[in-house]
Design an enzyme around this catalytic site. Structure first.
Site, PDB file in Angstrom:
ATOM      1  N   ARG A 196     -15.299   4.815  25.952  1.00 21.43           N
ATOM      2  CA  ARG A 196     -16.406   5.788  26.018  1.00 21.43           C
ATOM      3  C   ARG A 196     -17.780   5.101  26.167  1.00 21.43           C
ATOM      4  NH1 ARG A 196     -16.033  10.528  21.522  1.00 21.43           N
ATOM      5  NH2 ARG A 196     -16.712  12.243  22.822  1.00 21.43           N
TER       6      ARG A 196
ATOM      7  N   CYS B 257      -5.297  15.396  14.407  1.00 17.32           N
ATOM      8  CA  CYS B 257      -5.592  15.317  12.972  1.00 17.32           C
ATOM      9  C   CYS B 257      -5.520  16.690  12.320  1.00 17.32           C
ATOM     10  CB  CYS B 257      -6.993  14.739  12.752  1.00 17.32           C
ATOM     11  SG  CYS B 257      -8.294  15.897  13.232  1.00 17.32           S
TER      12      CYS B 257
ATOM     13  N   ARG C 160     -19.320  -1.044  -7.196  1.00 17.57           N
ATOM     14  CA  ARG C 160     -18.358  -1.115  -6.096  1.00 17.57           C
ATOM     15  C   ARG C 160     -19.122  -1.134  -4.786  1.00 17.57           C
ATOM     16  NH1 ARG C 160     -15.091   2.351  -2.742  1.00 17.57           N
ATOM     17  NH2 ARG C 160     -12.922   1.856  -3.188  1.00 17.57           N
TER      18      ARG C 160
ATOM     19  N   CYS D  87       3.840  10.119   4.982  1.00 20.93           N
ATOM     20  CA  CYS D  87       4.353   8.824   5.448  1.00 20.93           C
ATOM     21  C   CYS D  87       4.676   7.893   4.284  1.00 20.93           C
ATOM     22  CB  CYS D  87       3.377   8.164   6.410  1.00 20.93           C
ATOM     23  SG  CYS D  87       1.798   7.723   5.686  1.00 20.93           S
TER      24      CYS D  87
ATOM     25  N   SER E 216     -16.982  10.990  32.090  1.00 21.29           N
ATOM     26  CA  SER E 216     -17.670  12.256  31.784  1.00 21.29           C
ATOM     27  C   SER E 216     -17.655  13.259  32.916  1.00 21.29           C
ATOM     28  CB  SER E 216     -19.154  12.014  31.402  1.00 21.29           C
ATOM     29  OG  SER E 216     -19.249  11.123  30.339  1.00 21.29           O
TER      30      SER E 216
ATOM     31  N   GLU F   8     -19.387  11.183  27.195  1.00 21.71           N
ATOM     32  CA  GLU F   8     -19.660   9.825  26.699  1.00 21.71           C
ATOM     33  C   GLU F   8     -21.047   9.625  26.103  1.00 21.71           C
ATOM     34  OE1 GLU F   8     -17.824   6.801  29.745  1.00 21.71           O
ATOM     35  OE2 GLU F   8     -18.670   8.530  30.765  1.00 21.71           O
TER      36      GLU F   8
HETATM   37  C1  FAD Z   1      -4.503   4.431   1.667  1.00 22.81           C
HETATM   38  C2  FAD Z   1      -4.692   3.777   0.332  1.00 22.81           C
HETATM   39  C3  FAD Z   1      -5.972   3.604  -0.128  1.00 22.81           C
HETATM   40  C4  FAD Z   1      -6.176   2.994  -1.368  1.00 22.81           C
HETATM   41  N1  FAD Z   1      -7.466   2.818  -1.787  1.00 22.81           N
HETATM   42  C5  FAD Z   1      -7.682   2.224  -2.972  1.00 22.81           C
HETATM   43  C6  FAD Z   1      -9.012   2.005  -3.448  1.00 22.81           C
HETATM   44  O1  FAD Z   1      -9.993   2.370  -2.796  1.00 22.81           O
HETATM   45  N2  FAD Z   1      -9.163   1.379  -4.623  1.00 22.81           N
HETATM   46  C7  FAD Z   1      -8.096   0.967  -5.376  1.00 22.81           C
HETATM   47  O2  FAD Z   1      -8.298   0.424  -6.427  1.00 22.81           O
HETATM   48  N3  FAD Z   1      -6.838   1.159  -4.961  1.00 22.81           N
HETATM   49  C8  FAD Z   1      -6.598   1.761  -3.780  1.00 22.81           C
HETATM   50  N4  FAD Z   1      -5.321   1.931  -3.349  1.00 22.81           N
HETATM   51  C9  FAD Z   1      -4.232   1.389  -4.153  1.00 22.81           C
HETATM   52  C10 FAD Z   1      -3.678   2.406  -5.114  1.00 22.81           C
HETATM   53  O3  FAD Z   1      -4.579   2.631  -6.137  1.00 22.81           O
HETATM   54  C11 FAD Z   1      -2.400   1.845  -5.695  1.00 22.81           C
HETATM   55  O4  FAD Z   1      -1.518   1.646  -4.619  1.00 22.81           O
HETATM   56  C12 FAD Z   1      -1.764   2.801  -6.651  1.00 22.81           C
HETATM   57  O5  FAD Z   1      -2.574   3.024  -7.728  1.00 22.81           O
HETATM   58  C13 FAD Z   1      -0.400   2.316  -7.089  1.00 22.81           C
HETATM   59  O6  FAD Z   1       0.248   3.328  -7.825  1.00 22.81           O
HETATM   60  P1  FAD Z   1       1.676   3.885  -7.428  1.00 22.81           P
HETATM   61  O7  FAD Z   1       2.078   4.866  -8.452  1.00 22.81           O
HETATM   62  O8  FAD Z   1       1.684   4.389  -6.058  1.00 22.81           O
HETATM   63  O9  FAD Z   1       2.546   2.572  -7.510  1.00 22.81           O
HETATM   64  P2  FAD Z   1       3.932   2.271  -6.866  1.00 22.81           P
HETATM   65  O10 FAD Z   1       3.737   1.824  -5.460  1.00 22.81           O
HETATM   66  O11 FAD Z   1       4.884   3.369  -7.075  1.00 22.81           O
HETATM   67  O12 FAD Z   1       4.381   1.038  -7.763  1.00 22.81           O
HETATM   68  C14 FAD Z   1       3.630  -0.143  -7.747  1.00 22.81           C
HETATM   69  C15 FAD Z   1       4.220  -1.187  -8.684  1.00 22.81           C
HETATM   70  O13 FAD Z   1       4.006  -0.805 -10.035  1.00 22.81           O
HETATM   71  C16 FAD Z   1       5.197  -0.932 -10.802  1.00 22.81           C
HETATM   72  N5  FAD Z   1       5.169   0.125 -11.790  1.00 22.81           N
HETATM   73  C17 FAD Z   1       4.760   1.393 -11.580  1.00 22.81           C
HETATM   74  N6  FAD Z   1       4.797   2.064 -12.746  1.00 22.81           N
HETATM   75  C18 FAD Z   1       5.256   1.221 -13.682  1.00 22.81           C
HETATM   76  C19 FAD Z   1       5.503   1.351 -15.071  1.00 22.81           C
HETATM   77  N7  FAD Z   1       5.281   2.482 -15.709  1.00 22.81           N
HETATM   78  N8  FAD Z   1       5.963   0.278 -15.719  1.00 22.81           N
HETATM   79  C20 FAD Z   1       6.191  -0.870 -15.075  1.00 22.81           C
HETATM   80  N9  FAD Z   1       5.960  -1.043 -13.759  1.00 22.81           N
HETATM   81  C21 FAD Z   1       5.501  -0.009 -13.085  1.00 22.81           C
HETATM   82  C22 FAD Z   1       6.314  -0.790  -9.803  1.00 22.81           C
HETATM   83  O14 FAD Z   1       7.449  -1.471 -10.240  1.00 22.81           O
HETATM   84  C23 FAD Z   1       5.708  -1.400  -8.549  1.00 22.81           C
HETATM   85  O15 FAD Z   1       5.946  -2.777  -8.548  1.00 22.81           O
HETATM   86  C24 FAD Z   1      -5.078   2.545  -2.135  1.00 22.81           C
HETATM   87  C25 FAD Z   1      -3.774   2.748  -1.668  1.00 22.81           C
HETATM   88  C26 FAD Z   1      -3.582   3.361  -0.453  1.00 22.81           C
HETATM   89  C27 FAD Z   1      -2.184   3.563   0.064  1.00 22.81           C
HETATM   90  S1  FES Z   2      -1.606   8.766   6.255  1.00 22.64           S
HETATM   91 FE1  FES Z   2       0.396   9.123   6.905  1.00 22.64          FE
HETATM   92  S2  FES Z   2       0.295   8.729   8.990  1.00 22.64           S
HETATM   93 FE2  FES Z   2      -1.655   8.134   8.310  1.00 22.64          FE
HETATM   94  S1  FES Z   3      -8.506  13.327  15.832  1.00 19.58           S
HETATM   95 FE1  FES Z   3      -9.382  15.126  15.048  1.00 19.58          FE
HETATM   96  S2  FES Z   3      -9.389  16.431  16.725  1.00 19.58           S
HETATM   97 FE2  FES Z   3      -8.698  14.561  17.570  1.00 19.58          FE
END
Ligand code: FAD
Ligand code: FES
Ligand code: FES
Length: 1329
Positions: A920, A109, A421, A66, A1088, A1269
């Site tokens: 449930r 899932c 954390r 996604c 149930s 349930e």
């Molecule tokens: C489901 C989910 C769970 C997460 N859980 C955590 C967590 O527990 N803890 C946590 O800390 N983070 C968490 N994150 C955040 C995640 O760490 C950051 O979204 C991720 O590290 C961003 O990296 P990316 O490559 O995807 O960035 P992108 O989305 O690709 O880019 C982000 C930004 O960075 C800029 N950029 C990227 N690379 C460069 C570069 N080389 N130079 C200049 N600009 C740049 C881009 O222009 C953009 O603006 C989570 C994210 C998701 C989706």
């Molecule tokens: S992680 Fe893609 S649908 Fe939930």
């Molecule tokens: S969400 Fe895992 S089996 Fe229904």
């Protein structure tokens, strides 16, 4: 640097085939599921393979589809679940094992789970259990409770119990006793739910190869800039670093897109739009890693998973003193998001995103990290400083600059770095607060030479406590310094009331608690460093290094991620039962294999139908307001938009007076549906929503909470009351009286498959076909009929399977079905309506929050003489099921206890929140928490353990409930005793006490909870069911019944019943779907009782058929089934029969307070032990033992699965799942980021489930019991274990033991309840400065 206006060819492969378009709907690979769209649930996991330009190796990694922009797949090979294996060709061992280990219930899932496991095995054919846990931590499952999924994965692990003896698939422990009918059986008790010996071995040579065309492309990489034009966005992928810099100079506002895990969610939910995206994916300079004597330079393009590997390698190579920062980073990299996100997210993207919750930036900042920036102008270095993190222009990148790499220096001797954390869950949850801390001492001393502390989650950006650190320079590392540091930190890290996510006091407490942990850690390290000094250094005397008492050392340990283990016990079938008879055996879910291959079709997997249109809903942004006007004009101008459906378009009835399908003049909550856009695509429909202008006039009073509702006398229905004995008189005679309050939060269903429906109008006679994800198709049919003013017989509802319901798909699907049907009727087109996770959570209500007050009178020995409980539930803005939930709550409130004088009262509050509904347990899990809390309070007052009070007051003999229904509690007592026994409760209670004496900052708690759960509806008419069984001339049998497959395995059980009755193997039998055309007037699959009532109907139909066949069989007893059927056909004997179950009598006279409302009870008991960290509020679940009275289980694998799944869901209710609203009534928690359902890491380390053997027989199908349930409430044993641990902490700290009970027992609640000098500091903070 070219940027052509024509798109280049986007070359990538899916499952070995070259494609150039999207792979879910366009390539019709619907196995990949879509459940949250934010990377947070893992349902859409696929494997991406790429050739690593540095190592030249093919890298396989899991990603969440996604968040993967299609253009980023250039040169990659994607493997979806369909590419792994198929029931039509060959199953992959991962698919086979997850299904046969009963790791699938609803199956939504499952493809994601399969892909996470498959990717792991591609990289590690014999992984460790820890690797398995890590690989699955980013995948959510709402049904199974994860245990069976892990069990299937463990069969691949080297050290697992189900070890793979050199690929034979056999377990060394089981050699010699591989009789498939034995299933780990000792006497008549089985401990295995599947036969490992059946599993085909994993053969890595059978996997898809990396496409040679892509290999050639990688060997001779395209250096040209590639451009891909979308409808609104242009994707530019330069082939050289120089071109990248040139493009960045030309488009300074264009973001660099790496993992898209930060940009993607922002574009989706915050409406961020970037017309140009620059992809540096092909720039090898961004992936360079170089090691020097002083530090490590890591390319900004490296994924976080790769960074983790690089750091782990450095840690193993260098002495500990040099790797302090790397270790701290590694610690957080283990819990940061799930494996898929770590595979996608880049280091550069993480740093540049500067999320306030960033787990790495605080550590990188204190670790003196430098950012290497490059632009066409040249290179420069800037520190990753507090100013950079705050986004100060002077310390930031220039728009044309890019981050090339990151330099992280080694730490040195006398330097210590730590990371902290705290999140709602240990894994895959954004942190509430995190911190990086570093101290450098003057060599050979404890004098602080340098100190850096940064916090995340406490403000809009990562915050540095620079001032405090400066003021502490030169100080000695001692208690005085600690005290001063805490006060200074509280002063500097001021945390305004609007801090992200609120919870200000908790976060401030963590600020100082983390520092205290750091203080102790460093003190420990200093102690180690002193020892080697032969001559005492003057400043290093014992005064500065007071021995940390062992009791305090517990503050230092983190809870490690442990791979859960456990045993499932059930009674085997009678040895005389024919082998062919499947009843009572752990038969795999009928759809298990299809779930695992992605071939099981859910509602939204139905291929696009001719002229189909998409619908999106427009909802209220106000909690209570008059609608002044609705302006649709701008929305209708959007290309592709066909129409907007409003209440005026409804030809029949618009819901009820109090519960309208589409709002008319007034809205009652945020999220109420006002109108619906119909467009050619869902993107167009969603775009149009933004353009609809609705003007409102606020109304008053706006009520959100139960407390406000009580104040305004705002109720949905009259009070429900039950009373027995003379409560007032009893209160006068007791030794003691305690009064208390209990708050139980609501719960989101979080079924993995959101609400969805496809309505297909037919050309003739106003007929409609409706494919809908519902627990109650008859209700959808009836509602559509009244909405369209069309007779019911023109409408056919089809339910193939539902991706989880839990009560949330009983009432609401009718609303979505009816609105979509209005759209279909008006436009003449089929309408598909699929809710996003955000909308689903916003629009549909969930479990009712509850506020309970109790007054309990008891004797000093713990005997309860009088109990008065008053409960209020938050019903939301319409009645829905709230009155019924109130009734059930009151009926079930006594739980397992016989108390002579009782008064239970309950009311449902009318508030301006979305209407809450069935979930449930239907009120039982909330209400009974009040009863059990009351017992705990009595125990505290009597100075006795709670289990003694429970035992003393439990039903002992045949008796009558408060509503005068007679029952025999024998099985209840057996469950209780067996649970105490198998869990070694009394021994462990002593061990817990011992542990608590020895540990000040960690406390353990243990609790055992009994349960008496009534099954069924409190009305006779709900206990009817019908079935239709056809035997075809080839002998195959089609079974149809009124129950819906929600994952609970009802279809599997029905075929087990039919197989026994017709005496034919299950392979002869088939269930296609539930349809209102085959079985009419069905009852919702709920309470149930679905398998029981429908099972009786199937049994009845089969018996009718068998009776008809009897003369033929008698005539030819040696004949085959096929021969008998052929003969029956020849003799004109009908081979189709309707079965009917007239149902249990159930009634309740509320006037008299008497009745027989429930057909039977399920009994159970659960014992859980936890350990809490008093400094952070975190907890780990050490062990849970459940004993449940399933009587004669129809299918122990399914029933144990239901118990485990419900237990884990209950654990979520009571510990992590928290709904958060804005002051205006807008639900904040609208996705897996903000709303934390349990993950695989939350399963108790030891998790045992036993079905009570040879229990008493109810009047049910084959003496089975409905277990859908009941397990939910047993999750409260974790809650009471937590409160037990909190009580131990409070006792030691001399704080009152009777505290207000609040569920969920979140880390915030636990931390603040374990009050200590740090919470005190926070509360008294203003006095200090
Ligand atoms: C489901 C989910 C769970 C997460 N859980 C955590 C967590 O527990 N803890 C946590 O800390 N983070 C968490 N994150 C955040 C995640 O760490 C950051 O979204 C991720 O590290 C961003 O990296 P990316 O490559 O995807 O960035 P992108 O989305 O690709 O880019 C982000 C930004 O960075 C800029 N950029 C990227 N690379 C460069 C570069 N080389 N130079 C200049 N600009 C740049 C881009 O222009 C953009 O603006 C989570 C994210 C998701 C989706
Ligand atoms: S992680 Fe893609 S649908 Fe939930
Ligand atoms: S969400 Fe895992 S089996 Fe229904």
């Amino acid at each position: 640097m070219p940027c052509p206006s024509r798109s280049d060819e986007l070359v990538f492969f899916v499952n070995g085939r070259k494609v150039s378009v999207g792979y879910r709907h366009h390539v019709r690979l619907t196995g990949t599921k879509y459940a949250c769209g934010r990377g947070g649930c893992g349902a859409c996991t696929v494997m991406v393979s790429k050739r690593d330009p540095t190592s030249q190796e093919i890298r396989h990694f899991s990603v969440t589809a996604c968040l993967v922009p299609i253009c980023s797949l250039y040169g990659a090979a994607v493997t979806t679940v369909e590419g792994v294996g198929s029931i039509k060709t060959r199953l992959h061992p991962v698919q086979e094992r997850i299904a046969k280990s009963h790791g699938t219930q609803c199956g939504f899932c499952t493809p994601g789970m399969v892909m996470s496991m498959y990717t792991l095995l591609r990289n590690h054919p014999q992984p460790s259990e820890e690797q398995l846990l890590e690989a699955l931590a980013g995948n959510l499952c709402r049904c199974t409770g994860y245990r069976p999924i892990l069990a299937s994965g463990k069969t691949f692990c080297l050290e697992s119990n189900g070890c793979q003896q050199k690929g034979t698939g056999k377990c060394c422990l089981d050699l010699g006793e591989n009789d498939s009918s034995s299933l780990g059986r000792k006497s008549d008790i089985c401990t295995e739910l599947f036969v490992k010996e059946e599993f085909q071995p994993l053969d890595p040579t059978q996997e898809l190869i990396f496409p040679p065309e892509l290999l050639r492309m990688a060997e001779d990489p395209e250096k040209r800039t590639l451009t891909f034009h979308g409808e609104r966005v242009t994707w530019i992928s330069p082939g050289t670093f120089k071109d990248l810099l040139e493009l960045k100079a030309k488009h300074p506002e264009a973001p660099l897109i790496l993992g898209n895990t930060s940009l993607g969610p922002a574009m989706r939910s915050k409406g961020h739009f970037h017309p140009i995206l620059l992809s540096p994916a092909r720039i090898s300079e961004l992936n360079v890693v170089s090691k020097t004597n002083d530090g490590l330079t890591i390319g900004a393009g490296c994924s976080l998973a790769h960074v983790k590997d690089i750091l782990a390698e450095r840690v193993s190579e260098l002495p500990e003193e040099k790797t302090q920062t790397y270790r701290a980073l590694l610690k957080h990299l283990k819990s940061l998001a799930g494996q898929q996100i770590r595979n996608m997210a880049s280091l550069g993207g993480h740093i540049i995103s500067r999320h306030s919750y960033s787990d790495l930036n605080p550590i990188l900042a204190v670790g003196n990290t430098t950012l290497n920036l490059t632009s066409e102008e040249g290179t420069r270095r800037i520190p990753l400083s507090e100013h950079f993190l705050a986004g100060l222009a002077s310390a930031d990148l220039k728009p044309e600059e890019i981050l090339e790499s990151v330099y992280i220096p080694h730490s040195q001797k006398w330097e210590f770095v730590s990371a902290f954390r705290q999140a709602q869950c240990q894994h895959n949850a954004l942190p509430d607060v995190n911190a990086g801390m570093r101290v450098l001492f003057k060599e050979g001393t404890d004098i602080i030479e340098d100190l850096s502390i940064t916090y995340g989650g406490v403000g809009a950006a990562t915050v540095s406590a620079h001032k405090s650190c400066q003021q502490l320079l030169g100080r000695q590392w001692d208690e005085l310094m600690l005290d001063e540091a805490c006060r200074r930190l509280l002063d500097e890290v001021s945390l305004p009331g609007w801090a992200p996510g609120g919870r200000v006091e908790f976060k401030r407490t963590l600020v100082v608690s983390f520092f205290f942990k750091f203080y102790l850690q460093v003190l420990q390290e200093l102690k180690k460093l002193i020892k080697p000094f032969p001559v005492p250094v003057s400043s290093l005397n014992s005064r500065h290094y007071p021995e940390i008492s062992d009791r305090f050392l517990s503050a230092l340990e983190d809870f490690p991620g442990t791979v859960p283990q456990g045993v499932q016990r059930y009674q085997s079938v009678d040895s005389h039962q024919p082998l062919q008879d499947p009843v009572g055996r752990p038969v795999m879910h009928l759809s298990g294999l299809k779930h695992a291959t992605g071939e099981a079709e859910f509602c939204d997997d139905i291929p696009m139908v001719d002229k189909e249109l998409h619908m999106a809903l427009v909802t209220s942004t106000r909690a209570y307001a008059k609608i002044i006007s609705i302006d649709l004009s701008k929305a209708l101008e959007i290309p592709g938009v066909v129409d907007v459906i409003t209440a005026k378009d409804i030809p029949g009835t618009n819901g009820t007076e109090d519960d309208k399908l589409l709002a008319v003049d007034e809205v009652l909550c945020v999220g109420q549906i006002i109108c619906a856009v119909v467009a050619e695509t869902d993107v167009q429909a969603k775009r149009a929503i933004e353009k609809i202008k609705i003007t409102y006039e606020e109304l008053e009073p706006i009520i959100f909470t139960i407390e406000d509702a009580i104040k305004h006398n705002s109720f949905l229905c009259p009070e429900k009351k039950l009373e027995q004995g003379n409560i007032e008189e009893a209160f006068e005679k007791v030794d003691q009286i305690v009064e208390g309050e209990v708050h139980v939060g609501g719960q989101e269903h979080f079924y993995m498959e959101t609400q969805r429906v496809l309505v297909i109008p037919k050309t003739e006679d106003k007929e409609l076909d409706i494919y809908v994800s519902t627990q109650d198709p008859a209700h959808v049919q009836k509602t559509v009929s009244s909405t369209l003013h069309i007779p019911i017989n023109r409408i056919t509802c089809h339910v193939k399977r539902v991706g989880g319901g839990f009560g949330g798909k009983i009432g609401r699907p009718a609303v979505f079905g009816a609105i979509a049907a209005v759209g279909a009727l008006k436009t003449g087109h089929p309408i598909r309506l699929v809710l996003d996770r955000e909308d689903d959570m916003l629009i549909t209500g969930g479990r009712h929050p509850l506020f309970g007050k109790y007054k309990v009178g008891f004797m000093n020995n713990g005997r309860i003489k009088a109990l008065d409980i008053e409960c209020f539930i938050n019903g939301g803005c319409t009645l829905d099921d709230s009155e019924l939930v109130t009734e059930f709550l009151i009926l079930k409130l006594e739980n397992a206890y016989k108390i002579r004088n009782l008064r239970f009262r309950g009311r449902a509050c009318l508030t301006n929140l979305p209407s809450n509904t069935a979930f449930r347990g239907f009120g039982f899990p909330q209400g009974t928490l009040v009863t059990e809390s009351c017992i705990t309070a009595v125990a505290a007052k009597c100075g006795l353990p709670p289990e003694k009070i429970r035992e003393k007051n439990m039903y002992q003999t045949v008796d009558k409930t408060i509503y005068k229904q007679a029952f025999n509690p024998e099985s209840l007592i057996r469950c209780w005793n067996e649970c105490l026994d198998t869990s070694s409760f009394h021994n462990r209670r002593m061990q817990v006490e011992e542990f608590n004496k020895k540990n000040y900052w960690k406390k353990r708690g243990i609790a055992v909870i009994p349960m008496k759960f009534s099954v069924g509806f409190a009305a006779t008419s709900y206990h009817q069911a019908a079935a239709l069984v056809h035997i075809y001339t080839d002998g195959s049998v089609l079974v149809t019944h009124g129950g819906n497959e929600l994952g609970q395995g009802i279809h599997t059980k029905m075929l087990q019943v039919a197989s026994r009755e017709l005496k034919i193997p299950m392979s002869y039998l088939h269930i296609c779907e539930t349809s209102t055309a085959t079985v009419p007037n069905t009852i919702a699959t709920a309470a149930s009782i679905g398998a029981d009532t429908n099972g009786r109907a199937v049994q009845n139909a089969c018996q009718i058929l068998l009776k008809r066949l009897e003369p033929i069989i008698k005539k030819n007893p040696e004949g085959t089934w096929e021969e008998w059927i052929e003969a029956a056909f020849e003799q004109r004997i009908s081979l189709s029969a309707t079965g009917y179950f007239r149902g249990y009598k159930a009634f309740m006279d509320w006037e008299k307070g008497e009745g027989d409302p429930f057909p039977y009870y399920v009994y159970g008991a659960a014992c859980s032990e936890v350990e809490i960290d008093c400094l952070t509020g975190a907890h780990k679940k050490i062990r849970t033992d459940i004993v449940m009275d399933a009587c004669c289980s129809l299918n122990p694998a399914i029933d144990i699965g239901q118990i485990e799944g419900a237990f884990i869901q209950g654990m979520g209710l009571y510990t992590t799942e928290e709904l958060k609203y804005s002051p205006e009534g807008v639900l904040y928690s609208r996705g897996p980021d903000e709303y934390k359902i349990p993950t695989i890491s939350d399963v108790p380390e030891e998790f045992n489930v036993s079905l009570l053997p040879s229990s008493q027989t109810p009047l049910t199908i084959y003496s089975s019991k409905g277990l859908g349930e009941s397990g939910m409430f047993l999750g409260s044993s974790v809650f009471f274990a937590i409160t037990d641990a909190v009580a131990a902490a409070r006792k030691e700290r001399d704080i009152a033991e009777d505290f207000t009970v609040k569920s969920p027992a979140t880390p915030e609640w636990v931390r603040m309840a374990c009050a200590d000098r740090f919470t005190e500091m926070v509360w008294n903070y203003r006095l200090f400065f």
